[in-house]
Design an enzyme around this catalytic site. Structure first.
Site, PDB file in Angstrom:
ATOM      1  N   GLY A 174       1.631   7.720   0.011  1.00  0.00           N
ATOM      2  CA  GLY A 174       2.568   6.672  -0.384  1.00  0.00           C
ATOM      3  C   GLY A 174       2.102   6.119  -1.710  1.00  0.00           C
ATOM      4  N   GLU A 175       1.970   4.804  -1.756  1.00  0.00           N
ATOM      5  CA  GLU A 175       1.544   4.149  -2.994  1.00  0.00           C
ATOM      6  C   GLU A 175       0.343   3.254  -2.647  1.00  0.00           C
ATOM      7  OE1 GLU A 175       3.264   5.227  -5.727  1.00  0.00           O
ATOM      8  OE2 GLU A 175       1.554   4.262  -6.650  1.00  0.00           O
ATOM      9  N   SER A 176      -0.827   3.653  -3.119  1.00  0.00           N
ATOM     10  CA  SER A 176      -2.038   2.947  -2.690  1.00  0.00           C
ATOM     11  C   SER A 176      -2.072   1.492  -3.176  1.00  0.00           C
ATOM     12  CB  SER A 176      -3.287   3.686  -3.164  1.00  0.00           C
ATOM     13  OG  SER A 176      -3.246   3.914  -4.544  1.00  0.00           O
ATOM     14  N   CYS A 207      -3.831  11.644   0.575  1.00  0.00           N
ATOM     15  CA  CYS A 207      -3.365  11.229  -0.750  1.00  0.00           C
ATOM     16  C   CYS A 207      -3.582   9.723  -0.983  1.00  0.00           C
ATOM     17  CB  CYS A 207      -1.926  11.674  -0.964  1.00  0.00           C
ATOM     18  SG  CYS A 207      -1.580  11.853  -2.715  1.00  0.00           S
ATOM     19  N   ARG A 247      -6.756   7.776  -9.478  1.00  0.00           N
ATOM     20  CA  ARG A 247      -5.341   7.891  -9.096  1.00  0.00           C
ATOM     21  C   ARG A 247      -4.559   8.741 -10.101  1.00  0.00           C
ATOM     22  NH1 ARG A 247      -2.159   3.167  -9.330  1.00  0.00           N
ATOM     23  NH2 ARG A 247      -0.745   4.279  -7.918  1.00  0.00           N
ATOM     24  N   ILE A 252       1.161  15.540  -4.721  1.00  0.00           N
ATOM     25  CA  ILE A 252       2.232  14.680  -5.231  1.00  0.00           C
ATOM     26  C   ILE A 252       1.597  13.445  -5.874  1.00  0.00           C
ATOM     27  CG2 ILE A 252       4.315  13.397  -4.618  1.00  0.00           C
ATOM     28  CD1 ILE A 252       4.560  15.265  -2.168  1.00  0.00           C
ATOM     29  N   ARG A 253       1.613  13.402  -7.172  1.00  0.00           N
ATOM     30  CA  ARG A 253       0.889  12.350  -7.923  1.00  0.00           C
ATOM     31  C   ARG A 253      -0.485  12.120  -7.254  1.00  0.00           C
ATOM     32  NH1 ARG A 253       2.946   7.574  -7.739  1.00  0.00           N
ATOM     33  NH2 ARG A 253       4.210   8.077  -5.932  1.00  0.00           N
ATOM     34  N   HIS A 255      -0.894  16.713   0.496  1.00  0.00           N
ATOM     35  CA  HIS A 255      -0.125  16.566   1.738  1.00  0.00           C
ATOM     36  C   HIS A 255      -0.011  17.923   2.410  1.00  0.00           C
ATOM     37  CE1 HIS A 255       1.535  12.527   0.794  1.00  0.00           C
ATOM     38  NE2 HIS A 255       1.342  12.943  -0.439  1.00  0.00           N
ATOM     39  N   GLU A 315       0.988  17.639   5.808  1.00  0.00           N
ATOM     40  CA  GLU A 315       1.890  17.242   6.896  1.00  0.00           C
ATOM     41  C   GLU A 315       3.364  17.426   6.530  1.00  0.00           C
ATOM     42  OE1 GLU A 315       0.281  15.238   4.925  1.00  0.00           O
ATOM     43  OE2 GLU A 315       1.799  13.866   4.173  1.00  0.00           O
TER      44      GLU A 315
HETATM   45  N1  GLN Z   1      -0.058   8.255  -6.670  1.00  0.00           N
HETATM   46  C1  GLN Z   1      -0.145   7.618  -5.407  1.00  0.00           C
HETATM   47  C2  GLN Z   1      -1.184   6.504  -5.415  1.00  0.00           C
HETATM   48  O1  GLN Z   1      -1.883   6.371  -6.325  1.00  0.00           O
HETATM   49  C3  GLN Z   1      -0.475   8.590  -4.304  1.00  0.00           C
HETATM   50  C4  GLN Z   1       0.683   9.536  -4.098  1.00  0.00           C
HETATM   51  C5  GLN Z   1       0.783  10.122  -2.730  1.00  0.00           C
HETATM   52  O2  GLN Z   1       0.280   9.562  -1.753  1.00  0.00           O
HETATM   53  N2  GLN Z   1       1.436  11.223  -2.656  1.00  0.00           N
HETATM   54  O3  GLN Z   1      -1.307   5.793  -4.500  1.00  0.00           O
END
Ligand code: GLN
Length: 201
Positions: A50-52, A81, A108, A138-139, A174, A176
């Site tokens: 997600g987004e940390s 992630c 990140r 993913i990012r 990821h 999952e």
């Molecule tokens: N870029 C996101 C972060 O810094 C992580 C991306 C992800 O969980 N796929 O939190």
């Protein structure tokens, strides 16, 4: 017979639903964790992607930091992630207050922006066997430093991407999202149940 286990998935934000459906497909009880008390009866916790930065803020807003920090120090946890970023000792972004469960320094968005996200297959050493895993980055972050108690299970382009330390599993990618439950089974069998025999590999 193995005792039934209950696995929580931190559900403040991000792709918690994919982990819950993997658990369901393996007939393992899973539940969403949205407040500190939801941690009480769990055998293990998954912190999803997600987004940390957002997750870190929500952990404080919902007053979960103390209990979550205790949980990840003593019980089985898997961070994917953004979840891996939250488990680190140190993160390059001051907006993230990590939980410090794993002795690693992580950066990140280290492969670039969303358009630089990619899919590949990686080889992981799981329970003594080399297995292929489908991996979406993913990012994704990059692990830049590791402490001595960490075991590297897989590397990609020269960096560790799957590691474990004690009862913590960390994947910067990821798995999952794909139709393959191998890593989830590894977490359940080898880390949560601690049963070295019968671990998938
Ligand atoms: N870029 C996101 C972060 O810094 C992580 C991306 C992800 O969980 N796929 O939190």
């Amino acid at each position: 017979m193995k005792k039934p286990i209950l696995v929580g998935v931190l559900a403040l934000q991000g792709d918690f639903a994919c982990h819950l459906s993997q658990l369901e497909s393996l007939q393992v009880a899973g539940c969403e964790v949205r407040r500190a008390d939801d941690l009480n009866d769990l055998d293990a916790l998954i912190i999803p992607g997600g987004e940390s930065t957002t997750m870190s803020e929500l952990i404080d807003r919902f007053d979960m930091r103390l209990k979550l920090t205790e949980f990840v120090r003593h019980r089985a946890v898997w961070g994917t992630c953004a979840g891996s970023i939250l488990l680190a000792r140190k993160v390059d972004d001051p907006r993230v207050r990590p939980l410090g469960a794993v002795d690693m320094v992580i950066r990140r968005n280290a492969y670039g922006r969303q358009v630089h996200s990619f899919y590949d297959e990686i080889e992981a050493r799981l329970n003594g066997t080399v297995s292929r895993l489908k991996a979406s980055f993913i990012r994704a972050p990059i692990i830049e430093e590791l402490g001595g108690k960490v075991t590297i299970l897989a590397e990609y382009q020269g960096s560790p991407v799957l590691i474990e330390q004690g009862r913590c599993l960390v994947s910067t990618f990821h798995s999952e999202l794909h139709d393959n439950t191998l890593l989830t089974r590894y977490f359940l069998e080898c880390i949560v149940l601690d049963g070295r025999k019968g671990c998938p590999g």
